[in-house]
Design a protein around this motif. Structure first.
Motif, PDB file in Angstrom:
ATOM      1  N   SER A 366     116.681  51.767  13.034  1.00 39.08           N
ATOM      2  CA  SER A 366     117.759  51.007  12.527  1.00 39.08           C
ATOM      3  C   SER A 366     118.367  51.552  11.138  1.00 39.08           C
ATOM      4  N   VAL A 367     117.270  52.249  10.461  1.00 37.33           N
ATOM      5  CA  VAL A 367     117.836  52.867   9.381  1.00 37.33           C
ATOM      6  C   VAL A 367     118.860  53.885   9.800  1.00 37.33           C
ATOM      7  N   SER A 370     122.141  52.716  10.975  1.00 43.62           N
ATOM      8  CA  SER A 370     122.814  52.534   9.781  1.00 43.62           C
ATOM      9  C   SER A 370     123.592  53.819   9.123  1.00 43.62           C
ATOM     10  N   LEU A 373     126.343  55.244  11.354  1.00 49.11           N
ATOM     11  CA  LEU A 373     127.278  54.338  11.541  1.00 49.11           C
ATOM     12  C   LEU A 373     128.093  54.789   9.819  1.00 49.11           C
ATOM     13  N   ILE A 374     127.530  54.926   8.801  1.00 50.87           N
ATOM     14  CA  ILE A 374     128.016  55.031   7.524  1.00 50.87           C
ATOM     15  C   ILE A 374     128.745  56.412   7.661  1.00 50.87           C
ATOM     16  N   MET A 431     130.511  49.413   5.466  1.00 52.52           N
ATOM     17  CA  MET A 431     129.709  50.196   4.882  1.00 52.52           C
ATOM     18  C   MET A 431     128.713  49.270   3.868  1.00 52.52           C
ATOM     19  N   THR A 433     127.786  46.423   4.471  1.00 50.86           N
ATOM     20  CA  THR A 433     126.929  45.580   5.461  1.00 50.86           C
ATOM     21  C   THR A 433     125.866  46.387   5.966  1.00 50.86           C
ATOM     22  N   GLU A 434     126.184  47.807   6.263  1.00 48.96           N
ATOM     23  CA  GLU A 434     125.349  48.736   6.591  1.00 48.96           C
ATOM     24  C   GLU A 434     124.275  49.175   5.598  1.00 48.96           C
ATOM     25  N   GLN A 436     123.434  47.124   3.011  1.00 51.81           N
ATOM     26  CA  GLN A 436     122.403  46.060   2.894  1.00 51.81           C
ATOM     27  C   GLN A 436     121.589  46.294   3.965  1.00 51.81           C
ATOM     28  N   SER A 437     121.837  46.297   5.329  1.00 47.24           N
ATOM     29  CA  SER A 437     120.975  46.536   6.150  1.00 47.24           C
ATOM     30  C   SER A 437     120.009  47.666   6.111  1.00 47.24           C
ATOM     31  N   LEU A 438     120.559  48.759   5.521  1.00 50.62           N
ATOM     32  CA  LEU A 438     119.697  49.876   5.308  1.00 50.62           C
ATOM     33  C   LEU A 438     118.589  49.469   4.261  1.00 50.62           C
ATOM     34  N   ASN A 441     115.949  47.202   5.460  1.00 53.11           N
ATOM     35  CA  ASN A 441     115.034  48.007   6.315  1.00 53.11           C
ATOM     36  C   ASN A 441     114.021  49.022   5.468  1.00 53.11           C
TER      37      ASN A 441
END
Length: 618
Positions: A366-367, A370, A373-374, A431, A433-434, A436-438, A441
């Motif tokens: 997942s990292v 993300s 994607l960034i 970015m 959002t990503e 934050q997800s990063l 994780n």
């Protein structure tokens, strides 16, 4: 052997017997002795009788006494040469009967035929020759009293009355009946005694047979068997006991002697106390190890009281079994157990490490997503276009109004700035959002690794553990997998107190059970995959942890072997996890069980633990 005048008397009688006669059966020896005693006594009496006859100068009595003396001496000599007691007995009784009849006829009195001495001859004959041989003398004495003596007195004149009166007739008939009656009573008594003797002999033979079997059993065993009296003196000992005693203490034990030699007491300092306890009625058991030059010998002794006639202990029975091999096996088993538990601990650590790596790996995916994607967003960003637009404005600073209103590119700039700013705002939100997800994780990775490090610190230590928290920790290791596989996790925790357990071992069990549940749900084709975790109290102050899934289930034939070492239904399994988990649960004084209704019916694993934990053997 009895002592005293009787023993002295028997020794004198035995002097006349040969060696084989002394070793004859007891009844025959007794008959020999009675013949010798009777013949000797009658020889003495006949000698006195001869002296009296010589003084009276009665030729008949002199001849009669001399004949009796000769006959009795011959009887004594006959005994020495006879192979059985009945021939000299027959000679003795014949001499007595002959002398009695001759003396009675010589005296000629009307009452001599019914003299009480006539009963002694059949009795003696009965003892010496038995019923048949004695019946002749009984009949002779009865015939003498009722016929021979009266006929002799009547001069063998059968025409005259044999008896002078009714009283004389009755007296002689009564004497004859008494002689025959005595013989009959002795015969009945003899038959009863023979029957009793036969029964006694059968009993003795049975006892002898049982004794031989018991002796054979005791002698053929390798166990030490012996018995002592209340003073500690040796009564019986089998070959193993003698061998053991000689080997340890340098001398063979002697019957009738105490076994508590100085060397024995040096090896068994508690022996006096143990003997006292056994004589009080207690059974004592002890294991003693002897260090020999070539090896170590260990014996397990059992001391049991021997009840006496009054019911109180009168001795001690000692059984000793060589348990050296058993102790060696227990030592090896202990080492194997420790090795197994160490392997279990390492396997548990590996299981946890696998869970950690699995979850960290999934989170890292997942990292990576993300970050990719960034990066793509940054590569596609319109920031570079804004920079060129800004440079264009800087180049037309002096004529900015003309440029924005009359130049073809200048008129497009306001719209471009508006569109680019809107796109940048959207990219910023994406970015953020990503990022934050990063961050989430990365925090999850940090939490999993930190939890593994925290649990790894307490291996082998007992501590109070809150079961729901520990279950959640174990569940966290599989959380990503469960989410990815669509497994719905249901928690049903009752309010239970903290339990004193080895945190690490229990976590290993839980991780293993959750891993098995995940595999069972992964293989199942059903869409409503569900995992239920329960904590509830059970009777007898115990707690129960259930891990239930609705996966592929377990068949009945596999259910019985589920906790056997090496058994597994997984293609890549090693058959060690459940076996080690069951051992670990047992080490914590708990249990691990499994229930399943069959294939595709799910399975429920249950761990039961005591509320009060006990020290764990490591």
């Amino acid at each position: 052997m009895r002592r005293g005048p009787y023993a002295w008397f028997l020794q004198r009688l035995d002097f006349f017997l040969r060696e084989d006669q002394r070793r004859a059966p007891p009844d025959d020896v007794s008959r020999y002795r009675v013949i010798l005693a009777t013949a000797s006594l009658l020889t003495g009496l006949s000698t006195f009788y001869l002296l009296g006859a010589l003084k009276l100068a009665d030729p008949f009595q002199t001849v009669l006494a001399t004949s009796c003396i000769v006959g009795y001496v011959c009887t004594l000599l006959f005994v020495r040469t006879s192979t059985a007691p009945w021939p000299p007995g027959l000679l003795l009784c014949s001499i007595m009967a002959g002398s009695y009849v001759s003396a009675g006829l010589r005296l000629g009195g009307p009452n001599t035929g019914a003299h009480i001495a006539s009963t002694l001859i059949p009795l003696l004959a009965f003892f010496l020759m038995g019923a048949r041989g004695s019946f002749f003398f009984a009949a002779l004495m009865a015939l003498y009293a009722t016929l021979i003596h009266p006929l002799y007195l009547a001069g063998f004149d059968v025409s005259s009355p044999l008896f002078s009166g009714t009283l004389e007739l009755a007296g002689n008939l009564f004497a004859a009946l008494c002689i025959l009656g005595v013989w009959g009573l002795v015969y009945v008594h003899s038959r009863a005694r023979d029957d009793a003797q036969a029964a006694l002999e059968r009993t003795l033979r049975g006892l002898g047979e049982s004794e031989r079997k018991l002796s054979s059993l005791v002698e053929c065993t390798d166990d030490v068997v012996c018995s002592l009296d209340s003073q500690g003196r040796l009564l019986t000992a089998n070959a193993a006991m003698k061998k053991w005693f000689s080997r340890l203490f340098g001398q063979e034990p002697l019957l009738g002697e105490p076994i508590d030699t100085p060397l024995f007491l040096q090896q068994h300092p508690d022996w006096p106390l143990s003997l006292t306890r056994v004589l009080r009625g207690e059974s004592v058991r002890a294991e003693v190890t002897y260090s020999l030059a070539e090896y170590t010998l260990a014996l397990d002794f059992s001391l049991t009281p021997i009840p006496g006639e009054d019911g109180r202990p009168a001795g001690v029975t000692i059984f000793g079994r060589d348990i050296s091999a058993r102790l060696d096996a227990e030592t090896r088993l202990g080492e194997l157990h420790r090795s197994l538990m160490e392997a279990s601990r390492k396997a548990g650590m590996a299981e946890i490490a696998t869970g950690v790596l699995h979850n960290v790996g999934n989170t890292l995916n997942s990292v990576n997503v993300s970050a990719t994607l960034i990066a793509e967003r940054l590569r596609g960003s319109r920031v570079t276009g804004l920079a060129r637009a800004a440079e264009m404005l800087q180049a037309h600073t002096q004529e900015l109004g003309t440029f924005l209103t009359q130049d073809e590119k200048g008129r497009l700039l306001p719209e471009y700035f508006l569109s680019a700013s809107r796109q940048l705002v959207q990219e910023q939100q994406v970015m953020l959002t990503e990022v934050q997800s990063l961050t989430k994780n990365v925090e999850h990775i940090k939490s999993v690794v930190g939890m593994q490090q925290e649990h790894a610190k307490f291996s082998g230590l007992m501590e109070h553990v809150t079961l729901p928290e520990l279950i959640d920790d174990a569940l966290r290791l599989h959380a990503t997998s469960f989410d990815r596989l669509g497994i719905h996790v249901r928690r049903d925790y009752a309010e239970v107190p903290a339990v004193l357990v080895d945190r690490h071992r229990l976590l290993q069990i839980l991780v293993n059970l959750l891993s098995n549940a995940r595999h069972a749900l992964l293989e199942s084709e059903r869409t409503d995959k569900q995992l239920t975790l329960r904590v509830l109290p059970v009777p007898q102050e115990r707690l129960r942890i259930e891990v239930a899934d609705n996966g592929v289930g377990i068949s009945s034939e596999n259910l019985a072997r589920l906790f056997t070492q090496g058994f597994t239904t997984k293609k890549s399994g090693h058959g060690f996890g459940l076996h080690a988990s069951a051992l670990a649960a047992a080490e914590m004084k708990g249990s691990l069980t499994c229930a399943s209704a069959g294939r595709d019916q799910g399975a429920t694993f249950a761990i039961e633990l005591p509320l009060t934990g006990e020290p764990v053997r490591t």
